[in-house]
Design a protein around this motif. Structure first.
Motif, PDB file in Angstrom:
ATOM      1  N   THR A 117       0.850  -1.191   0.000  1.00  0.00           N
ATOM      2  CA  THR A 117       0.000   0.000   0.000  1.00  0.00           C
ATOM      3  C   THR A 117       0.886   1.242   0.000  1.00  0.00           C
ATOM      4  N   ASP A 118       0.382   2.376  -0.471  1.00  0.00           N
ATOM      5  CA  ASP A 118       1.147   3.623  -0.451  1.00  0.00           C
ATOM      6  C   ASP A 118       1.460   4.008   0.988  1.00  0.00           C
ATOM      7  N   VAL A 119       2.744   4.296   1.273  1.00  0.00           N
ATOM      8  CA  VAL A 119       3.147   4.684   2.624  1.00  0.00           C
ATOM      9  C   VAL A 119       4.248   5.742   2.578  1.00  0.00           C
ATOM     10  N   TYR A 120       4.438   6.412   3.706  1.00  0.00           N
ATOM     11  CA  TYR A 120       5.611   7.222   3.969  1.00  0.00           C
ATOM     12  C   TYR A 120       6.426   6.464   5.009  1.00  0.00           C
TER      13      TYR A 120
ATOM     14  N   ALA B 119      10.789  15.714   9.067  1.00  0.00           N
ATOM     15  CA  ALA B 119      11.100  16.586   7.938  1.00  0.00           C
ATOM     16  C   ALA B 119      11.614  15.774   6.743  1.00  0.00           C
ATOM     17  N   ILE B 120      12.337  14.692   7.029  1.00  0.00           N
ATOM     18  CA  ILE B 120      12.820  13.809   5.959  1.00  0.00           C
ATOM     19  C   ILE B 120      12.086  12.489   6.070  1.00  0.00           C
ATOM     20  N   ARG B 121      11.198  12.275   5.136  1.00  0.00           N
ATOM     21  CA  ARG B 121      10.461  11.012   5.046  1.00  0.00           C
ATOM     22  C   ARG B 121      10.365  10.671   3.572  1.00  0.00           C
ATOM     23  N   PHE B 122      10.140   9.415   3.259  1.00  0.00           N
ATOM     24  CA  PHE B 122      10.150   8.950   1.882  1.00  0.00           C
ATOM     25  C   PHE B 122       8.825   8.298   1.524  1.00  0.00           C
ATOM     26  N   PHE B 123       8.310   8.629   0.357  1.00  0.00           N
ATOM     27  CA  PHE B 123       7.092   7.992  -0.154  1.00  0.00           C
ATOM     28  C   PHE B 123       7.495   6.693  -0.829  1.00  0.00           C
ATOM     29  N   VAL B 124       6.836   5.605  -0.447  1.00  0.00           N
ATOM     30  CA  VAL B 124       7.056   4.305  -1.069  1.00  0.00           C
ATOM     31  C   VAL B 124       5.708   3.854  -1.623  1.00  0.00           C
ATOM     32  N   PRO B 125       5.581   3.769  -2.958  1.00  0.00           N
ATOM     33  CA  PRO B 125       4.292   3.413  -3.546  1.00  0.00           C
ATOM     34  C   PRO B 125       3.930   1.931  -3.368  1.00  0.00           C
ATOM     35  N   ALA B 126       2.652   1.656  -3.410  1.00  0.00           N
ATOM     36  CA  ALA B 126       2.141   0.290  -3.272  1.00  0.00           C
ATOM     37  C   ALA B 126       2.805  -0.634  -4.278  1.00  0.00           C
ATOM     38  N   GLY B 127       3.117  -1.834  -3.833  1.00  0.00           N
ATOM     39  CA  GLY B 127       3.683  -2.852  -4.710  1.00  0.00           C
ATOM     40  C   GLY B 127       5.145  -2.656  -5.041  1.00  0.00           C
ATOM     41  N   SER B 128       5.843  -1.850  -4.256  1.00  0.00           N
ATOM     42  CA  SER B 128       7.246  -1.607  -4.581  1.00  0.00           C
ATOM     43  C   SER B 128       8.171  -2.064  -3.458  1.00  0.00           C
ATOM     44  N   VAL B 129       9.463  -2.140  -3.809  1.00  0.00           N
ATOM     45  CA  VAL B 129      10.518  -2.476  -2.866  1.00  0.00           C
ATOM     46  C   VAL B 129      11.589  -1.406  -3.003  1.00  0.00           C
ATOM     47  N   GLU B 130      11.999  -0.827  -1.880  1.00  0.00           N
ATOM     48  CA  GLU B 130      13.031   0.216  -1.865  1.00  0.00           C
ATOM     49  C   GLU B 130      14.109  -0.170  -0.851  1.00  0.00           C
TER      50      GLU B 130
END
Length: 96
Positions: free
Chosen positions: A54-57, A70-81
């Protein structure tokens, strides 16, 4: 049910994959409230692999808050980072 997995460990230099030996993993259920991992990176494990359905920060630190940092990253649904994180860092997740 939504799930975001955090795996702290070492990453193979040739291929973006985690070494299983010595890795720690934890799955959080993201929601509108900040959820922090109990697991933390160790000195020999400077990476965090984030897989989400699911879409998350996400954010990292000694007391991370993915909703307000202040520094957070968006990780879209169905992805691996993959993230390089300091030793002792925990991870946090929140839905947008």
């Amino acid at each position: 049910m939504a799930a975001t997995q955090f795996a702290f460990g070492q990453v193979n230099a040739d291929i973006p994959s985690m070494f299983a030996a010595g890795a720690t993993a934890e799955t959080e259920t993201p929601s509108g409230s900040n959820a922090v991992t109990a697991a933390a990176s160790r000195a020999a494990q400077p990476f965090c692999r984030v897989a989400t359905d699911t879409d998350v920060y996400v954010s990292f630190g000694s007391a991370p808050n993915a909703g307000t940092d202040a520094i957070r990253f968006f990780v879209p649904a169905g992805s691996v980072e993959y993230f390089r994180v300091p030793a002792g860092s925990k991870a946090a997740v929140v839905t947008p």
